[in-house]
Design an enzyme around this catalytic site. Sequence first.
Site, PDB file in Angstrom:
ATOM      1  N   HIS A  96       0.821  -1.210   0.000  1.00  0.00           N
ATOM      2  CA  HIS A  96       0.000   0.000   0.000  1.00  0.00           C
ATOM      3  C   HIS A  96       0.858   1.265   0.000  1.00  0.00           C
ATOM      4  CE1 HIS A  96      -4.186   1.267   0.204  1.00  0.00           C
ATOM      5  NE2 HIS A  96      -3.815   2.273   0.952  1.00  0.00           N
ATOM      6  N   ASP A 157      -7.463   4.151   8.908  1.00  0.00           N
ATOM      7  CA  ASP A 157      -8.792   4.107   8.287  1.00  0.00           C
ATOM      8  C   ASP A 157      -8.991   2.850   7.451  1.00  0.00           C
ATOM      9  OD1 ASP A 157      -9.659   6.509   9.365  1.00  0.00           O
ATOM     10  OD2 ASP A 157      -8.837   7.700   7.733  1.00  0.00           O
ATOM     11  N   GLU A 268     -13.165  12.542  13.020  1.00  0.00           N
ATOM     12  CA  GLU A 268     -12.469  12.934  11.803  1.00  0.00           C
ATOM     13  C   GLU A 268     -13.312  13.984  11.084  1.00  0.00           C
ATOM     14  OE1 GLU A 268     -11.080  10.003   9.083  1.00  0.00           O
ATOM     15  OE2 GLU A 268      -9.914   8.897  10.582  1.00  0.00           O
TER      16      GLU A 268
END
Length: 517
Positions: A96, A157, A268
């Site tokens: 990632h 997240d 958030e």
Amino acid sequence: MLFIKSFMILFLCSMTIRINLCFSSNLYSLRTLSVDGHFSFDEVHHAAEDFGNMFQLLPLAVLYPKSVSDIATTIRHIWKMGPNSELTVAARGHSHSLQGQAQAHQGVVINMESLQGPKMHVYTGNYPYVDASGGELWIDILRECLKYGLAPKSWTDYLHLTVGGTLSNAGVSGQAFQHGPQISNVHHMEVVTGKGEVLNCSEKQNSDLFHSVLGGLGQFGIITRARISLEPAPDMVRWIRVLYSDFTTFATDQEHLIGAETTFDYIEGFVIINRTGLLNNWRSSFNPQDPVQASQFHSDGRTLYCLEMAKYFNRDRADALNEQVGNLLSQLRYITSTLFQTEVPYIEFLDRVHVSEVKLRAKGLWEVPHPWLNLLIPKSKINDFAEEVFGNILTDTSNGPILIYPVNRSKWDNRTSAVIPEEDIFYLVAFLTSAVPSSTGTDGLEHILTQNKRILEFCEIARLGMKQYLPHYSTHEEWKAHFGPRWEVFSQRKSTYDPLAILAPGQRIFQKAISFS
């Protein structure tokens, strides 16, 4: 002139021969290594790809380790080859990374997800924890811990990332204001250094290595195992979204919530510029508090700020939830007609981004360039940042979400390698854009990269005291500026734990010194 030309041709031919001999020697030496797993020398192209889809650096080999010993053996072998070898090593988790950080040009990429060893162990005593492999995915850790009614305290997240990958950066999400990043919730690690040593480290044992590796961008060692702090897990989550039209009010409310004694469990925010049909998108999963008022709200052409909050609860104690949430919401100054909320299982909330991934993969929109930009902005400068970036530089947010939320510096350990602003409160601002391949418009890669450059140039000119999260720099001087007064410590740690600069070459912080003698 003829002599000089002849000399240059001979020199270049000599260099080419030496490089080819070195390449062959490296290949042969790896083939002779005895490991429990195996090397692949042919199927290596996948290791030159990552989520960012902007860098493709082909390795010489991919190691699929079965044991920590495989990793140590490989690194120790390269360490003993000394500066005569150009081999480097990169640990690759779930790929990632954004800028080729987990790649190793003509080096060895270690596939951490193939690492086997002691099974994941959950300890349920007074101070619960989980022992997990560095190649384990956070989603699998969550599933295992939930069997015991427990869960890690701090998250990212997106949960389909490896333990070693996020701990090498920091690991930040909406719980960080309360529990700190993931690197603030680690008790113990097993690490393979750049010399091939397998060392255990913690606050009390090899403490300098422990703090070096946390947030260390893979420069000092490969995390092969970690002990992570746990807490009781809730059953359910009340998930809430509200909108603001004024940035200062939005930011002030966020700062109030992260400093309150009683508050939400997750906080958030995100920015919405020129997004039509916003509330219609939410209605599929979020219920408006007042459907009539919500239907009359129009977002077209306006810059809006969404505050996203979550309150955890157990089904047997749901009675008090409405009062708690009501009290918290009464302290905020959002647009009242934009209160949307829903209730979902805890695991569904934490794994919410994976739902989007599945949809994007189905449309062929997941494996595209992702020129993401992640910044840490001091609280004192966040209004200046918002005014320029959200008011002038950006014209819409159709290419991907922009996250923005504050965290408390007191929850971070300044002994780790992670670099953050000096102020007590700072904001994470994440531009999570996706580029359309071959597009030359505003959704094209070049346009987005130019936009990112403008944002960075503004931060520099305005002297905001910004630091990059998941940093990417191309020069040694830029890296020194990033670390600032901490550069000497960072550089010294590199000399101690990876003196030949074998590890994580894709970060481009240190260059391996090659001797052709």
